[in-house]
Each structure stands twice: as C-alpha cells, then as structure tokens.
Design a protein around this motif. Structure first.
Motif: not given
Length: 305
Positions: A246-253, A288-295
C-alpha cells in the motif's frame, strides 16, 4: 525440472544524493540489506533501478558498485537495456565485463517490430553473448507483449534461460508456465509483488519484486514457505506483503505513476535508515513530507521501523 536460477531476486533501486548524483554508499547499504534479507540474486539495471534515466557512466558505476558489494555472494542478473539488437549486444558485453552472471533483455522499443523481428533479436543476442539471457516481458514499457509460443520456442532452443514476466497478464503467465514446464533450466519469474504465492503454486521458479527492496526477508519467508509446502504460511506472508505494498498508493497524484511506486520504495528505505535520500532521477519528483508520513505509518504496522 532442473533450474539455474530460483528464489527472490529483487530489482535493485538506485539511490541518489539530493543533488542528483548516484549515492554509492547508500547503494552498498541497499545491497547489504538485500543480502542480509536472504535474497537469491540481484537484478541490476531494471525498471526499479530507473535505468532509462541513467547515463552510460551511471550504469557502469551502479553495476560495478553492486558487484563489489555483492562480492560473488549471489548471482548478478543485469539488464541490457537498449532499443535495438546491436545496441543491446554492445550493452550486454559491457555489463558482462563488469560482472553480470546473466542478462535481461526486452523486445525492441521505439523501433517498431513484430514477432519475427523479435525472434531474430533474441537469437542474435544469444549468438553474440556467452551468458544466460532472460526475456523481460514488460509491455507497459515496450508496447509489445511477448507471445507465449515465441518464448517457449526460444526456451526449447536454448536461446533464453527464462522469462521475467512483468506483463500483469495472469492468464498468459499461467499459459507460459504450463507450456514450458518440461523445458530444463528454463526459469520463470513473476514481477507481480502481491500474487507471488499463486505464481509459485502454478510452478514459477521465483519472484523479482520491487517491494523486495524494502522487505527482502518477507519475500524470502514467503518463498521458503512455498518450498516447504506450507501454503497457509505462504498466504499469510503474502497478505502482509500486500498490506505493505500500500505504500505505492500513498502519493497524492502530483507525481507520475513511475515516480509514485519507485518513490515509495526509496522513501521507505530512507525512513528505515538504509539510504540517505529519497531523491528520484530527474525529471521525476520525489515524495514529500505528507507522503513520507503515510508511508511511515504503513512501515510501522508491518514492523519495519
């Protein structure tokens, strides 16, 4: 049947410094991380290594750095990525000189070919390079799906040693496994991270998982469970890896599809302290930082940080 290659052979990522230079220290750390995780081999200069973005000098640096860090521990299977036959032969000879134990070759790309030209392509490379050749079926990049009958014919004639299947076509994958099951030393690998247990149950010899950069030990446990016939344990490990994927789906587009998946692998390794930076090859954007936090959240629930 007898086999030359099997198990878990991750396509090694290419770390970069924030200024874009190849980070050889981090690349050595990744190699050690993979070897410590119990991998069976290393696939160098593949899609997960961002090979289309590399200069010739960077390709040579990556292969030689990994070969040095590997020190003969496991086979190096190296991509010879070029558009047409003579360019592939030239690249293949170069990577063999740098330590490749086998090479991986796609059909031609940019050049528009057909099945007959593709067969000539593989036969010509086999005649010119004295190493096992894996056909890399990746139509998302080549825009040509390698036909099952062609792969089987090349396998029976000893032209190719196997197939790395990243087609995403589970029907043709199963048909290939069935058609090739009596060919000795013909090894079929899936590049599909979340259906590895099914591929191995069907008769594949192994997996080339991009996610294996992050959790090589998990894929090794999965493979070992299948070899022991413990399909319940294999399914449980596969379910956990599917959650990790699921880490690959964290980027926000805001990034491309390629930057999303590879960026997620790099970001995870950065969080885990294995590489210095999650910098992508230009012109791809880094996460970015938001995506990194989700990962990080996904890594934590999977016990990787």
């Amino acid at each position: 049947m007898s086999t030359q290659f099997q198990g878990v052979i991750p396509p090694v990522i290419t770390p970069r410094h924030p200024d874009g230079r190849v980070d050889t220290a981090s690349l050595k750390n990744v190699t050690k991380h993979l070897l410590d995780g119990g991998v069976s081999g290393l696939f160098v200069l593949g899609s997960s290594g961002e090979v289309p973005y590399m200069t010739n000098e960077e390709r040579e640096l990556v292969v030689s750095t990994i070969a040095d860090a590997n020190a003969g521990a496991v086979p190096l299977i190296v991509g010879a990525n070029e558009q047409t036959t003579n360019r592939v032969i030239e690249e293949a000879r170069k990577v063999v000189g740098l330590g490749a134990d086998a090479i991986v070759v796609t059909s031609m790309y940019y050049a528009i070919g057909n099945a007959q030209e593709t067969e000539t392509h593989f036969r010509s490379i086999h005649a010119a390079v004295d190493k096992p050749i894996f056909a890399y079926d990746v139509p998302v990049r080549t825009h040509f799906k390698l036909p099952t009958d062609l792969l089987v014919r090349l396998g029976r004639d000893g032209v190719i040693a196997g197939v790395k299947d990243s087609s995403g076509d589970d029907v043709s994958f199963r048909q290939l496994v069935l058609a090739a099951k009596d060919i000795p030393n013909f090894d079929i690998f899936t590049g599909h991270e979340i259906v590895v247990d099914g591929a191995l149950l069907a008769g594949a010899q192994g997996v080339v998982p991009g996610l294996g950069n992050v959790d090589p030990a998990g894929y090794r446990r999965l493979f070992d469970a299948t070899q022991a016939g413990d399909w319940t344990a294999a399914a449980a490990e596969q379910d956990r890896l599917a959650d990790l994927f699921d880490i690959v789906y964290t980027p926000n587009g805001r990034v491309s599809g390629g930057a999303a998946g590879l960026g997620a692998f790099k970001t995870a390794l950065h969080i885990m302290g294995i590489i210095e930076s999650n910098t992508m090859s230009a012109p791809m954007l880094s996460l970015n930082a938001e995506e990194t936090s989700a990962i990080r959240t996904i890594l934590e629930r999977n016990g990787l940080v």
